[in-house]
Design an enzyme around this catalytic site. Structure first.
Site, PDB file in Angstrom:
ATOM      1  N   THR A   1      12.116  12.258  54.285  1.00  6.72           N
ATOM      2  CA  THR A   1      12.073  13.537  53.572  1.00  6.72           C
ATOM      3  C   THR A   1      12.744  13.428  52.207  1.00  6.72           C
ATOM      4  O   THR A   1      13.812  12.843  52.098  1.00  6.72           O
ATOM      5  CB  THR A   1      12.872  14.566  54.400  1.00  6.72           C
ATOM      6  OG1 THR A   1      12.237  14.708  55.652  1.00  6.72           O
ATOM      7  CG2 THR A   1      12.979  15.898  53.691  1.00  6.72           C
TER       8      THR A   1
ATOM      9  N   ARG B   1       5.153  21.621  65.583  1.00  2.36           N
ATOM     10  CA  ARG B   1       6.575  21.335  65.399  1.00  2.36           C
ATOM     11  C   ARG B   1       6.985  21.551  63.930  1.00  2.36           C
ATOM     12  O   ARG B   1       6.308  21.125  63.007  1.00  2.36           O
ATOM     13  CB  ARG B   1       6.869  19.895  65.808  1.00  2.36           C
ATOM     14  CG  ARG B   1       8.342  19.479  65.686  1.00  2.36           C
ATOM     15  CD  ARG B   1       8.651  18.753  64.397  1.00  2.36           C
ATOM     16  NE  ARG B   1      10.030  18.279  64.332  1.00  2.36           N
ATOM     17  CZ  ARG B   1      10.580  17.763  63.249  1.00  2.36           C
ATOM     18  NH1 ARG B   1       9.886  17.648  62.127  1.00  2.36           N
ATOM     19  NH2 ARG B   1      11.829  17.364  63.250  1.00  2.36           N
TER      20      ARG B   1
ATOM     21  N   ASP C   1      13.713  20.825  59.901  1.00  7.17           N
ATOM     22  CA  ASP C   1      14.727  21.537  59.118  1.00  7.17           C
ATOM     23  C   ASP C   1      14.330  21.764  57.667  1.00  7.17           C
ATOM     24  O   ASP C   1      14.849  22.669  57.004  1.00  7.17           O
ATOM     25  CB  ASP C   1      16.030  20.725  59.115  1.00  7.17           C
ATOM     26  CG  ASP C   1      15.827  19.346  58.478  1.00  7.17           C
ATOM     27  OD1 ASP C   1      14.865  18.657  58.868  1.00  7.17           O
ATOM     28  OD2 ASP C   1      16.608  18.978  57.585  1.00  7.17           O
TER      29      ASP C   1
ATOM     30  N   THR D   1      18.267  15.028  55.284  1.00  5.88           N
ATOM     31  CA  THR D   1      17.155  14.182  55.713  1.00  5.88           C
ATOM     32  C   THR D   1      17.450  13.688  57.125  1.00  5.88           C
ATOM     33  O   THR D   1      18.603  13.693  57.554  1.00  5.88           O
ATOM     34  CB  THR D   1      16.961  12.993  54.752  1.00  5.88           C
ATOM     35  OG1 THR D   1      15.839  12.210  55.164  1.00  5.88           O
ATOM     36  CG2 THR D   1      18.189  12.101  54.714  1.00  5.88           C
TER      37      THR D   1
ATOM     38  N   GLY E   1      15.501  16.536  62.072  1.00  8.25           N
ATOM     39  CA  GLY E   1      15.565  17.948  61.724  1.00  8.25           C
ATOM     40  C   GLY E   1      16.140  18.835  62.803  1.00  8.25           C
ATOM     41  O   GLY E   1      16.836  19.819  62.511  1.00  8.25           O
TER      42      GLY E   1
HETATM   43  N1  GLY Z   1      14.009  16.139  58.274  1.00 10.19           N
HETATM   44  C1  GLY Z   1      12.633  16.211  58.417  1.00 10.19           C
HETATM   45  C2  GLY Z   1      12.198  16.754  59.720  1.00 10.19           C
HETATM   46  O1  GLY Z   1      12.907  16.652  60.705  1.00 10.19           O
HETATM   47  O2  GLY Z   1      11.110  17.268  59.772  1.00 10.19           O
END
Ligand code: GLY
Length: 330
Positions: free
Chosen positions: A189, A217, A220, A240, A243
């Site tokens: 991310t 799904r 975060d 990152t 999440g």
């Molecule tokens: N940090 C990215 C996710 O979990 O989607």
């Protein structure tokens, strides 16, 4: 597969994380993140991972006197357009049904927030998130509604599943399971924080999320306070990694609030990670990394496992900072 095993198995490879042998790295190319010097050094942009092209694009906006929100959008768009990056935007790895679904959010100096989650067929979710913030009375649009809004705003529908991502997904489908292995791609991310010449901070976060995730799904990255939080009086933080763990601790909001209480960005990021570790004996099996920036342009970063780092552009110079990590050797 049981949810717990799915998440555990997905945790490392699915996010494209680099998990080096568990060793804490304290070195940064700025030597050490110091306590506040009292000196303000802006403009500045920081981003998760080695997203040098993205921070460069954001810096070019800032250097010309552009606003931090323009810098964030320009920077994040670079990664969203990069077909080789399988964790952000176009070319992102699909969910387990083969659909690429994107999450992104943006926050402005005025406390504005816009986000899209689970959006398909639109290559630049960061720009759609900005439109949500600026053009609607809402803050978050999901799925088909987000896509429909984007098209109404002039974004074009396109297929985001590249041949390479499709092949990798088809290979994954044979067993439909993950084996946590050290991933050499070293990216995930993109979370980005920028302060412009006026001293105003904005932030953005954009991702295709966990590879081969369950349909629907959402992680975060697009959720205010978790993947990103900005307070123009204090600074900002972004995340990152896994999440689910960031969401449960409202990580980025926590870090900004800790800075409000006087912690340096480094101290605040360390506490953010320790909150996750303290309540989660499974922490060896997933990665989370944070980066924070205060209004003086001082940064901090911290992660559970070594291998995470941040890109920074400040005083006309681009640097990569290898983050300190929680895990210790052995
Ligand atoms: N940090 C990215 C996710 O979990 O989607």
């Amino acid at each position: 597969m049981k949810r717990r095993n799915f998440l555990k198995n997905a945790s490392l490879t699915g996010l494209g994380l680099a998990v080096a042998p568990a060793i804490a790295s304290c070195e940064t190319d700025d030597k050490k993140v110091k306590k506040s010097t009292g000196k303000t050094v802006v403009p500045v942009v920081v981003a998760t991972w080695r997203f040098h092209n993205a921070t460069k694009a954001a810096w070019e906006v800032l250097e010309k006197g552009g606003t931090s929100i323009d810098a964030i959008e320009a920077g994040c768009r670079v990664e969203e357009a990069d077909l080789k990056n399988t964790t952000v935007g176009n070319g992102g790895a699909p969910d387990r049904d083969g659909n690429v679904t994107l999450d992104a959010c943006i926050m402005s100096k005025d406390g504005g927030y816009g986000a899209v989650v689970c959006m398909e067929n639109i290559a630049h979710p960061i720009s759609v998130a900005r439109k949500v913030m600026e053009e609607t009375p809402h803050v978050l649009l999901a799925g088909k509604g987000a896509e429909q809004f984007a098209v109404e705003q002039g974004f074009k529908r396109e297929n985001l599943l590249t041949e390479a991502s499709k092949k990798a997904w088809e290979k994954w489908k044979v067993k439909s399971e993950y084996k946590p292995i050290i991933n050499i791609e070293n990216h995930d991310t993109i979370g980005m924080l920028a302060i412009d010449k006026n001293g105003d901070i904005s932030g953005g976060c954009t991702t295709s999320g966990m590879a081969y995730k369950m349909a629907g799904r959402v992680g975060d990255s697009a959720i205010i306070g978790s993947g990103l939080f900005i307070d123009n009086a204090i600074g900002g933080a972004t995340a990152t990694g896994m999440g689910e763990e960031v969401l449960k601790t409202v990580g980025s909001y926590l870090i900004v609030e800790l800075m409000r209480q006087g912690r340096t960005p480094q101290e605040a990021c360390e506490e953010g990670v320790k909150r996750i570790v303290a309540s989660n004996p499974n922490y060896q099996n997933f990665q989370v990394g944070y980066v924070a920036l205060n209004k003086q342009g001082e940064y901090g970063c911290y992660c559970i496992h070594g291998g995470f780092g941040i890109s920074k552009f400040q005083e006309g110079k681009q640097t990569y900072i290898d983050s300190k990590a929680y895990t210790k050797k052995g």
